[in-house]
Structures are given as structure tokens and as C-alpha cells.
Design an enzyme around this catalytic site. Structure first.
Site, PDB file in Angstrom:
ATOM      1  N   CYS A 228       0.800  -1.146  -0.194  1.00 33.99           N
ATOM      2  CA  CYS A 228      -0.105  -0.225  -0.074  1.00 33.99           C
ATOM      3  C   CYS A 228       0.872   1.205  -0.034  1.00 33.99           C
ATOM      4  CB  CYS A 228      -0.804   0.005   1.188  1.00 33.99           C
ATOM      5  SG  CYS A 228      -2.067   1.453   1.538  1.00 33.99           S
TER       6      CYS A 228
ATOM      7  N   HIS B 191      -9.052  -3.612  -2.485  1.00 31.36           N
ATOM      8  CA  HIS B 191      -8.174  -2.766  -1.540  1.00 31.36           C
ATOM      9  C   HIS B 191      -8.598  -1.267  -1.726  1.00 31.36           C
ATOM     10  CE1 HIS B 191      -3.806  -1.929  -0.093  1.00 31.36           C
ATOM     11  NE2 HIS B 191      -4.399  -0.480  -0.695  1.00 31.36           N
ATOM     12  N   GLU B 192      -8.908  -0.830  -2.905  1.00 25.25           N
ATOM     13  CA  GLU B 192      -9.328   0.459  -2.685  1.00 25.25           C
ATOM     14  C   GLU B 192     -10.674   0.852  -2.333  1.00 25.25           C
ATOM     15  OE1 GLU B 192      -7.043   2.765  -3.591  1.00 25.25           O
ATOM     16  OE2 GLU B 192      -5.597   1.075  -4.170  1.00 25.25           O
TER      17      GLU B 192
ATOM     18  N   HIS C  35     -10.389   1.393   1.384  1.00 24.29           N
ATOM     19  CA  HIS C  35     -10.009   2.693   1.699  1.00 24.29           C
ATOM     20  C   HIS C  35     -10.915   3.778   1.930  1.00 24.29           C
ATOM     21  CE1 HIS C  35      -5.522   2.708   1.779  1.00 24.29           C
ATOM     22  NE2 HIS C  35      -5.235   2.368   0.913  1.00 24.29           N
TER      23      HIS C  35
HETATM   24 ZN    ZN Z   1      -3.554   1.157  -0.022  1.00 22.14          ZN
END
Ligand code: ZN
Length: 199
Positions: A107, A149-150, A153
Site C-alpha cells: 500500500c 483494496h481501494e 480505503h
Molecule cells: Zn492502499
């Protein structure tokens, strides 16, 4: 314009992003800056929280990852994932496939830290594009992983939250150090910190 990337320890990374109701010039400019920042940092994705904005906006580009395959359908039609990048995704909702796969992940907000993470092998993402139109993506491989993953976030969830307990224990002192460094430096916006955070 390249933006400074926020690091672990900054509370904005834990903020849930606000929905974007209308795509205006400010959103378009932010998206363009995020794409430039992601490319400069050689990342495969970047969320608005990582540039200090708690918004439901993320950009993804997996075309530079030669060693990891992806498949992609866009609004029901199969497309070449590499030529469909970069993606700009607003207000996404994810449906996860039943199968899962473990792979190494990093990341941009955690320099030099990686860990193995179990994620769904396939996903369906419904979102809005930069024209304000609905967007539906089905993905597998690296693209499926990057999208998960995004979207995490955008909800204030970080990849360390999805690591096994053993991995987190192994990384604990490095995470503590990174958090302290971030807290003591504060969030520095401007060209000096852009240079300091490059690479
Ligand atoms: Zn990340």
C-alpha cells in the site's frame, strides 16, 4: 499535479468517504491529480483518503503489472484490462465472489511494508464514472484484488486490518514506527513534502 501521499498514522485514512453527488470541475481535477500521483508512485491504485480527501473516489491502473494477470468485463462486455486503464471510480459498491485467494499486497500509505492477504478471487463493482454515468465492472486476478483494496480505503479500512494475526504481530514494531513518524511530522502539504515522499 502530483499530490503528497498520506501515510499510516494520519486519521484521514480511517475516515469513511463522503458520496459524490455531482461530478464538478473540482472532482475532475482531483481525479486527474490522483492518476498522476498513482503513476509517479508506481502504484496500482490510489484512494482519495490517501491524498487527504475523505471522498468516495478512487483510481486504479493495473496495466504496469506484467507478472499478474487480470480479467475484466465492462458493463457486461469482456474487455482487455490493460487498455481499459486508468479507471476512475466514484461511490463504488462491491459484491464479492465465493472463492478466495491469498496473495502478497502492499500500500502506498505503508512504504516498504507488505503482507499476505486473503481476498475474494472475483468481484462485481457497481459505481459511477467521471461522466456521472453508472459503471459495472466484473474482475478477477490483480484487478479484483486492487478494487477490494481501494474500496476498503474509501470505507476507512486498511490492508493491515485484513492481515492474519501472525502477520500483524511480525509487523507490529514497523507499524508503530511508521505511525509515530507520521504523527510527529504532521500532514505536510506542499512541494517540500512532495519531494520528501517521492519514491
Ligand atoms: Zn492502499
Amino acid at each position: 499535479m502530483k499530490l503528497p501521499i498520506v501515510r499510516y498514522g494520519d486519521p484521514v485514512l480511517r475516515a469513511k468517504g463522503r458520496r459524490i453527488e455531482m461530478v464538478d470541475e473540482r472532482v475532475r481535477e482531483l481525479a486527474a491529480n490522483m492518476i498522476e500521483t498513482m503513476h509517479e508512485a508506481h502504484g496500482v491504485g490510489l484512494a482519495a483518503q490517501q491524498v487527504g480527501e475523505a471522498l468516495q473516489l478512487t483510481v486504479v491502473d493495473i496495466s504496469g503489472a506484467e507478472d499478474q494477470e487480470s480479467t475484466m468485463s465492462l458493463d457486461g462486455a469482456e474487455v482487455d484490462p490493460k487498455t481499459s486503464m486508468p479507471l476512475v471510480i466514484l461511490n463504488p459498491e462491491l459484491s464479492l465472489g465465493a472463492e478466495s485467494v491469498i496473495s502478497l499486497e502492499g500500500c502506498l500509505s505503508f512504504p516498504e511494508i507488505t503482507g499476505e492477504i486473503r481476498r475474494a478471487a472475483t468481484v462485481t463493482l457497481r459505481a459511477m464514472d467521471l461522466e456521472g454515468e453508472p459503471l459495472e465492472i466484473e474482475a478477477s486476478g490483480l484487478l479484483a484484488r486492487a478494487l477490494q483494496h481501494e474500496v476498503d480505503h474509501l470505507n476507512g479500512v486498511l490492508f493491515i486490518d485484513r492481515m492474519s494475526a501472525a502477520t500483524k504481530v511480525a509487523l507490529r514494531s514497523r507499524l508503530k514506527r511508521l505511525q509515530k513518524e507520521t504523527e510527529s511530522s504532521g500532514r505536510q502539504l506542499g512541494s517540500a513534502s512532495v519531494a520528501a515522499r517521492a519514491g
